[in-house]
Design an enzyme around this catalytic site. Structure first.
Site, PDB file in Angstrom:
ATOM      1  N   GLN A  94      63.280  50.768  23.591  1.00 26.76           N
ATOM      2  CA  GLN A  94      62.115  50.250  23.041  1.00 26.76           C
ATOM      3  C   GLN A  94      60.856  50.308  24.028  1.00 26.76           C
ATOM      4  O   GLN A  94      61.198  49.264  25.081  1.00 26.76           O
ATOM      5  CB  GLN A  94      62.440  48.832  22.134  1.00 26.76           C
ATOM      6  N   SER A 101      56.927  46.231  25.501  1.00 27.72           N
ATOM      7  CA  SER A 101      56.176  45.181  26.475  1.00 27.72           C
ATOM      8  C   SER A 101      55.815  45.868  27.765  1.00 27.72           C
ATOM      9  O   SER A 101      56.179  46.832  28.177  1.00 27.72           O
ATOM     10  CB  SER A 101      57.134  44.191  26.902  1.00 27.72           C
ATOM     11  N   GLU A 151      63.993  42.212  14.989  1.00 29.61           N
ATOM     12  CA  GLU A 151      64.562  41.559  16.342  1.00 29.61           C
ATOM     13  C   GLU A 151      64.793  39.997  16.069  1.00 29.61           C
ATOM     14  O   GLU A 151      65.834  39.580  17.006  1.00 29.61           O
ATOM     15  CB  GLU A 151      63.484  41.745  17.296  1.00 29.61           C
TER      16      GLU A 151
END
Lengths: 384, 405, 384, 405
Positions: free
Chosen positions: D127, D130, D247
């Site tokens: 993923q 961030s 999440e």
């Protein structure tokens, strides 16, 4: 896997809510502070609702529900600061029912009002096997003691700050007979019984200091586990009651945070306020989860009740202290004035945490149980 | 590192002590019923005596009739009065806050008219600032003042948290004279004769049931003309800031005066055998003691700074936060150790436990104090402000909308 | 009334700052984590600065300053995580000087390096009169014991986690001789002395577990009060060092809070961050005020040193724990990575609070002293 | 009030348990060196076996090759795998987050191409959300994507906190395609082949010295054309929200899986006689135990809700806050009781103490979680936002100004 309330449980809770909605118990709490002794008598309504017989066996005319159902009622009482003899009645009724005592049936019917005189089972930490009670001066002192004279039993000792004792007809006293605990029934009017009524800080909580001096007693045929169970029931009921009060504190504080403005914004938009309210919610949800733990243990894992009840008492007591203070803080100065309701919840929090062994005592007990279990696990592993 | 007096200070202390020793038997008791006119009168007379001996308003400059000494000398006087168990001046609000406010912001005529009787205790003052909807956010006051055709100002509104209002001769009142200005503008400071028509004082009871403060209602109160305005029309916020600065100093230097000493609280639990046995009780006592010891030495530090001529900054609010939270923890511990009987009313500890929640928001709620220290001491950026660039009337209208939405 | 630093104290502090600025001690702290044993040797610089002789009497060639001056240096060491033998050296040098030992002069000149092997005086709470030391497994154990054979003295016992012991020439050991504490000098190379070097978690802190097995010792002519004073000096020096580290943590966190943006604003503008930083400042200022308390007591009120040093140790230890965690929190994830400096301060905080009786031990001691004083006050009032 | 399985659940559990009993000896160890290709390969093969037995992606609908069962069944599988000491699928990110993201937001072709190999462990996912300057404030990502003349998208930027990047075949990358839009607009989600030119993966070491995560650098990476866009150009924020929701569920249900049980921590201090003697230690243990017991029953509560078909809301973040703070307190207590030796490295407790500070900000820092719960659960008003009505490029420019000022 289901921890949700059953339809019956929801009905019981809603019925309790309905009964209590007929009284302005919060206004009564303030009124009683101004004019002691003016609390409305909710006992008849409580009897109508069947609460004294909630945990009494059907064969004694009770409803024969479990501890968790009684906790649901206690939570509703806590929400509105209702002054109902309940915390002291339910464990007493349970012991009378378990002991198949003739007073069980009139208790279930509300004709007789018993009160539980609490004694705390020995901790797994302490080597000696001492049952203790709340002393009047805050110390932990030894439980009352039985004297036998042939088949005549009497009991001597002092127990401080017994909830719901004023007005009770019968005392269900835990006392020590030759080193072992017994549950005794003592007539409230018997010679050698002094029931000294007291209130402290929270006018809704009627208590008494009980002095027993050779009072005639009859023994209940309860097991030691039943007698310990009564203590943990009282812990669980106080926990549930506190959770109810936290719920109300949070609702009031949240509503105010949405409507009060400073510096051009609703105060609930500031992180300091918002995070404090969320902290109350976090504590409320945790405390409520621990009530479920008690309910589950009471039904399925009796060995876990001591730890579960202690955890619930500790968690809810801390949550209530936080929530009642936060309710005042969120309101600012006005929350600390006599006219406001916030101090009524604060007063409830201040007294309740010091009753029946105290919230700190529950924390100690929880730690002791955890350590004892861990030590037993090590021993068991060593043996294997 | 020296906590003793300098020689000069020691001499002053000796002088003060001698006067008090001679006159202490003339003093009224330090606490009494503040609703009792005879007690108030006795305290007022005592302030007059202290004033004649130059032992109140120690820092007031000579031009206003004061001794013009330094703040450490004021602390010395306070210490000696406390040691002798004798009260100081009754008009703490006037002497500490309203007097300095007039000295800084007042006209020559106002100084002439009001300061001498204030110092002498002939006229007691109260502070009419906070309102139900303007506490932390003081600039949001809604009390309105409008000028009559003949120049008389008329005030209408509600004030709250007013110490001494029940026997004050004058109040210093922050009011809004122009709602078409942003909130910090359009405010004006007025002197209000408390005996004027339309002034109603009502005791405001706290958790303990005691009325520590008052509410003051103003209903079309005619206060007089511009001679009653302090700091000029529209200058109210500036005048209020003077008061807030002096207030911070009073709170910062005053914590031991409340009797919040670690020794007192340790004494309240020392008799219990549970202290030696149960988990957490000693740690909780240590927490109380360490915080209050720190406050004591922070106070001594700032006295050192004052002695050096430096005024303590906004970080002084931190001492208030520390004190309030430590005393709450102390009350909690004492009641946990001594059980329900510690909550008997009236009683020392029940009173403490009831008093502290109100103290927590008095003189600045904790989040506001932390904001101030973060921004003014540490230089952290402020929060975005939505209330500064619009008129006050518009702001109020928006809040109503926000609530309705 | 003056609690401000004197010009001499400011000069001493600035000199320390100057000495330390010549080394990149923070980079060295990281380097030592990667490659153990790579710390720069700051002892020569420390000797040049006169630190080993700071509290040694002038007659022994020392500077004869007080504990507070040594604390000013410790604070500077803490600010930059400098690995200088100091916490262990100063109390040892003080005892050698007080005992007029021949090693005092070479210590002051930096020719000999002594280390203090700490022992904690009995608490006023505990009835028996036991001096304890840190056990290797975290338990409190009895201090080493003296054996006398005519005029020949030897000492036996174990002391865990002694700061600055590796590389020391002399041990200044507190041991029990017939129930009373004595300070002994033991040669680090003597038979029966084992100095087992250790580091744990914070690579800048050199420590050793010391095993004494009939090691030859000579007694120092110090009073029992001097010996207790060494313990409180060590507490005070650890406190001052921690205050220095808090100062740096706060400065780094505050700077970052001004430059890091989220949701369009510098994070320092959010109350959650702002109030956490203010909380660190509050704790820093309180801890620093308690250093002043120690300094004042050391000079003017020797009876107050035990309480003042315990309060300072507790306050600063808690402040450092808070500040080091907050430094990481303010930085978010990046603060918890190896490359960042924040974990170096965190590692310092984690180890330091568990050394020399621990921060928790200081809290216990503070409570015990407070209770003992309160009880004495009651007794005194009763007698009067 | 019943913590036992329903009959249907009990049957499923028996079935799962039987399969595991039969195949557990084929499984690789549950922990291993995640840098070791052979270990990764073994875990990947094991996921394939589990997938064939329909024991991974238990909630994946049948149309995407999954068993299409309820979330409680997934928990049953997790419990049985844990009880047998056997690992689950290696691709937790793909199975739990990226798969569902493609199911909700992907094109038919993407579902066809990517889901089956993901479920089977043939292609592992990571993923790429961030960034150093976009953590809590994820919509502030600065990784830029621009379209070449030939329709190829090229990505440049830096991602961080990327689990499994070192062996992932694909990454799901949130990138900015239009800086002239406000920050939440102008974002697009891309599938990035991790073996493309310009992708660099670097291990990111935590306090313990172990690389739990990676940094991923993208330097003009050509990912392909629009077939690599998930959720449409400019639809990146919507696609990201799907992932954040899943999440939250993963974190909420997973705390016991970390081994954070009250029994473990009580066991670590039970041997010390200090527990029975010293002030505060037992209270601190009680604090740890009570919080983790509450989390356990909160988890069981939400399983009950899931069984009822209700998805836990954002208040689930509170369980994460409780867990992290309780485990920090546990580590602190354990090291206080057992002394410096508890900090030996490598070692169980030093690792715990080093790991927790990072966990505190992972999956939402505490203030952000509290904001979310306060606003979305309790209905408290949001803070004023300065970053919503201006373009992203303008916002970045303003921040630079703010810093310079």
């Amino acid at each position: 896997m289901n921890l949700e309330l059953t339809d019956e449980q929801i009905a019981l809770r809603d019925a309790a809510r309905g009964v209590l909605s007929r009284f302005d118990t919060v206004a009564a709490a303030r009124e009683a502070l101004e004019t002691p002794g003016t609390l409305p008598d909710l006992w008849p309504a409580s009897v109508d609702a069947g609460w004294p017989g909630l945990v009494v066996a059907e064969r004694h005319g009770g409803i024969e529900l479990g501890l968790f159902e009684a906790m649901l009622v206690a939570e509703e009482l806590g929400k509105v600061l209702a002054s109902v003899p309940f915390i002291g009645v339910v464990p007493a009724a349970a012991l009378l029912s378990l002991g198949d005592h003739p007073a069980a049936a009139p208790t279930a019917e509300g004709e007789l009002r018993p009160v539980y005189v609490p004694a705390c089972p020995p901790s797994p930490r302490v080597d000696d096997d001492v049952w203790t009670v709340d002393g009047i001066d805050g110390e932990r002192i030894a439980a009352p003691v039985v004297h036998r004279d042939g088949s005549a039993w009497s009991v001597t000792g002092t127990v401080g700050w017994v909830p719901d004792a004023p007005g009770a007809d019968l005392l269900v006293v835990v006392a020590i007979d030759d080193g072992r605990p017994v549950a005794l029934v003592v007539d409230a009017g018997a010679a050698g019984v002094e029931i000294e009524s007291e209130t402290r800080y929270d006018a809704t909580r009627r208590m008494a200091n009980i002095h027993l001096d050779g009072a005639v007693a009859t023994a209940l045929s309860c097991s030691e586990q039943d007698i310990a169970g009564a203590w943990y029931s009282a812990q669980a009921l106080l926990a549930a009651e506190a959770v109810g009060t936290v719920d109300t504190c949070l609702a009031l504080a949240t509503a105010y945070a949405k409507e009060r403005f400073t510096f051009g914004r609703a105060i609930g938009s500031y992180q300091a306020i918002k995070h404090e309210l969320v902290e109350t919610l976090r504590r409320l949800q945790n405390a409520r989860a621990l009530l479920l733990n008690v309910g589950w243990a009471a039904g399925a894992a009796p060995d876990d009740v001591s730890m579960a009840a202690s955890a619930a008492r500790y968690s809810s007591g801390q949550a209530l202290d936080f929530a009642a203070r936060s309710l005042i803080n969120v309101h600012g100065g006005i929350g600390a004035t006599w006219e406001h309701d916030a101090p009524l919840y604060f007063r409830r929090a201040q007294l309740s945490r010091r009753l029946v062994g105290g919230v700190g005592g529950a924390a100690d007990r929880l730690a002791d149980e955890s350590l004892a279990r861990a030590r037993r696990a090590v021993e068991a592993a060593g043996v294997r | 590192m020296d906590l003793d007096d300098s020689q000069e200070q020691a001499e002053y202390r000796a002088e003060v002590r001698a006067w008090i020793a001679e006159h202490r038997f003339e003093a009224p008791p330090g606490t009494g019923d503040m609703e009792d006119a005879a007690y108030i009168e006795a305290r007022r007379t005592w302030q007059g005596q202290l004033s004649d001996a130059r032992l109140v308003g120690v820092t007031w400059p000579a031009e206003f009739g004061g001794p013009g000494r330094g703040p450490v000398d004021q602390v010395i006087v306070n210490q000696e009065l406390a040691a002798a168990g004798v009260p100081g001046g009754i008009d703490v609000i006037g002497l500490g806050l309203m007097g300095p406010c007039i000295m800084v912001n007042g006209t020559a005529a106002q100084k002439e008219r009001y300061l001498a009787p204030m110092l002498h205790g002939d006229e007691i003052w109260c502070q009419l600032f906070s309102e139900p909807a303007a506490g932390s956010d003081l600039a949001a006051v809604q009390c309105r003042a409008r000028r009559d055709d003949d120049g008389t100002w008329r005030l209408t509104g509600q004030k709250v948290w007013t110490t001494n209002a029940q026997f004050a001769r004058f109040g210093m009142c922050l009011a809004r004279t122009d709602g078409d200005q942003p909130k910090h503008k359009g405010l004006t400071m007025f002197i209000v004769p408390m005996d004027a028509d339309g002034v109603t004082v009502r005791g405001l009871r706290q958790i303990s049931g005691e009325a520590e403060f008052n509410e003051v209602f103003l209903d079309e109160v005619a206060v007089g003309g511009d001679e009653m305005v302090v700091g000029g029309e529209g200058g109210g916020w500036g005048a209020a800031l003077t008061v807030l600065m002096y207030e911070r100093m009073m709170i910062g230097l005053g914590t031991e005066g409340f009797g919040y000493s670690p020794e007192r609280f340790a004494g309240a639990v020392a008799a219990s055998p549970r202290m030696d046995r149960e988990s957490g009780l000693r740690t909780r006592l240590a927490d109380v003691v360490v915080e209050l010891l720190a406050v004591r030495f922070r106070g001594l530090e700032s006295l050192s700074q004052l002695a050096d001529g430096r005024v303590p900054g906004p970080e002084f609010g931190l001492a208030k936060i520390t004190t309030v939270n430590a005393v709450i923890a102390a009350g909690d511990l004492i009641a946990d150790v001594n059980g329900p009987d510690a909550l008997v009313e009236p009683g020392e500890w029940a009173y403490l436990i009831s008093f502290l929640p109100g103290l927590k928001s008095a003189g600045g709620a904790e989040p506001i104090l932390r904001n101030t220290v973060g921004e003014r001491v540490m230089g952290l950026p402020p929060e975005p402000r939505l209330d500064k660039k619009i008129t006050f009337d518009e702001l109020v209208a928006r809040q109503r909308e926000g609530l309705a939405a």
